[in-house]
Design a protein around this motif. Sequence first.
Motif, PDB file in Angstrom:
ATOM      1  N   ASP A  56     -35.238  -4.360  -7.925  1.00 37.98           N
ATOM      2  CA  ASP A  56     -35.160  -5.013  -9.238  1.00 37.98           C
ATOM      3  C   ASP A  56     -33.712  -5.188  -9.705  1.00 37.98           C
ATOM      4  O   ASP A  56     -33.401  -6.152 -10.399  1.00 37.98           O
ATOM      5  CB  ASP A  56     -35.942  -4.209 -10.285  1.00 37.98           C
ATOM      6  N   LEU A  57     -32.839  -4.256  -9.334  1.00 37.65           N
ATOM      7  CA  LEU A  57     -31.435  -4.342  -9.742  1.00 37.65           C
ATOM      8  C   LEU A  57     -30.674  -5.440  -9.008  1.00 37.65           C
ATOM      9  O   LEU A  57     -29.633  -5.890  -9.481  1.00 37.65           O
ATOM     10  CB  LEU A  57     -30.726  -3.002  -9.522  1.00 37.65           C
ATOM     11  N   ILE A  58     -31.173  -5.876  -7.861  1.00 38.58           N
ATOM     12  CA  ILE A  58     -30.490  -6.915  -7.076  1.00 38.58           C
ATOM     13  C   ILE A  58     -30.311  -8.183  -7.903  1.00 38.58           C
ATOM     14  O   ILE A  58     -29.263  -8.802  -7.890  1.00 38.58           O
ATOM     15  CB  ILE A  58     -31.232  -7.178  -5.749  1.00 38.58           C
ATOM     16  N   GLY A  59     -31.339  -8.586  -8.619  1.00 36.80           N
ATOM     17  CA  GLY A  59     -31.224  -9.660  -9.598  1.00 36.80           C
ATOM     18  C   GLY A  59     -31.014 -11.070  -9.073  1.00 36.80           C
ATOM     19  O   GLY A  59     -30.621 -11.939  -9.841  1.00 36.80           O
ATOM     20  N   VAL A  60     -31.229 -11.321  -7.790  1.00 37.14           N
ATOM     21  CA  VAL A  60     -31.146 -12.683  -7.260  1.00 37.14           C
ATOM     22  C   VAL A  60     -32.423 -12.962  -6.466  1.00 37.14           C
ATOM     23  O   VAL A  60     -33.100 -12.040  -6.008  1.00 37.14           O
ATOM     24  CB  VAL A  60     -29.899 -12.925  -6.366  1.00 37.14           C
ATOM     25  N   ARG A  61     -32.722 -14.246  -6.317  1.00 29.25           N
ATOM     26  CA  ARG A  61     -33.920 -14.620  -5.558  1.00 29.25           C
ATOM     27  C   ARG A  61     -33.723 -14.337  -4.075  1.00 29.25           C
ATOM     28  O   ARG A  61     -32.643 -14.544  -3.539  1.00 29.25           O
ATOM     29  CB  ARG A  61     -34.232 -16.096  -5.753  1.00 29.25           C
ATOM     30  N   GLY A  62     -34.796 -13.891  -3.459  1.00 31.08           N
ATOM     31  CA  GLY A  62     -34.756 -13.615  -2.037  1.00 31.08           C
ATOM     32  C   GLY A  62     -36.023 -12.907  -1.616  1.00 31.08           C
ATOM     33  O   GLY A  62     -36.978 -12.794  -2.379  1.00 31.08           O
ATOM     34  N   LYS A  63     -36.023 -12.406  -0.403  1.00 31.81           N
ATOM     35  CA  LYS A  63     -37.204 -11.753   0.140  1.00 31.81           C
ATOM     36  C   LYS A  63     -36.823 -10.406   0.736  1.00 31.81           C
ATOM     37  O   LYS A  63     -35.858 -10.291   1.494  1.00 31.81           O
ATOM     38  CB  LYS A  63     -37.826 -12.635   1.216  1.00 31.81           C
ATOM     39  N   ALA A  64     -37.615  -9.398   0.397  1.00 32.79           N
ATOM     40  CA  ALA A  64     -37.435  -8.065   0.966  1.00 32.79           C
ATOM     41  C   ALA A  64     -38.377  -7.896   2.148  1.00 32.79           C
ATOM     42  O   ALA A  64     -39.471  -8.467   2.172  1.00 32.79           O
ATOM     43  CB  ALA A  64     -37.714  -6.998  -0.083  1.00 32.79           C
ATOM     44  N   SER A  65     -37.955  -7.119   3.120  1.00 34.54           N
ATOM     45  CA  SER A  65     -38.823  -6.824   4.259  1.00 34.54           C
ATOM     46  C   SER A  65     -39.992  -5.970   3.782  1.00 34.54           C
ATOM     47  O   SER A  65     -39.911  -5.302   2.752  1.00 34.54           O
ATOM     48  CB  SER A  65     -38.038  -6.090   5.345  1.00 34.54           C
ATOM     49  N   ASP A  66     -41.060  -6.017   4.533  1.00 37.57           N
ATOM     50  CA  ASP A  66     -42.246  -5.231   4.207  1.00 37.57           C
ATOM     51  C   ASP A  66     -42.256  -3.996   5.096  1.00 37.57           C
ATOM     52  O   ASP A  66     -42.702  -4.043   6.229  1.00 37.57           O
ATOM     53  CB  ASP A  66     -43.508  -6.075   4.434  1.00 37.57           C
TER      54      ASP A  66
END
Length: 176
Positions: A56-66
């Motif tokens: 949540d702190l990253i604050g930019v659009r993107g995708k996290a690995s699962d």
Amino acid sequence: MKTKMSALALAVPFTLTALTGCGMTDDNSDGPPLAGTSTSRDVSDAVEKLSSGIYDLIGVRGKASDSRPGVMNCSDRDAKKYFRVFHPWSFHPESKGDLDVAMERLRTELPKNGWKITTYGPDTSKNKNMNLVADNEAKKAGVKIIKMAKGDPPMLSVDVVSGCYQVPDGEEVERF
């Protein structure tokens, strides 16, 4: 992709040994600090929640690995009674330029959210990847974030790890 994931999988144990969580009770100065008594499932849930907070702190659009957390031994402690939980994951921003924004946000926002940054700067690799290492004393955890700007695709590698926990009396460590 298999090669990158294998390299990441090999790097995780080395990274995790460096993250110890400074302010935890430590009755064994050679190993990771003792963080308390709990089950590995409960610590796993807490570590996943910490990872979500970092995301949540990253604050930019993107995708996290699962990826899911795993359980590892505490060095020099009885593996049936003591454990640590680790959660490695990665973040791929939609735009390469957002990688710098994400890393800067983490550098400024983590301290506002209970994390103490202990290391921030380039590593010694030929790519000079930016590294951020932080401890959260209250949550008994540490995180290492590596900005891999020259990767294809560029990403943040995030490793969250708990301190060393002891299972309650009469229980053994559940491995997953």
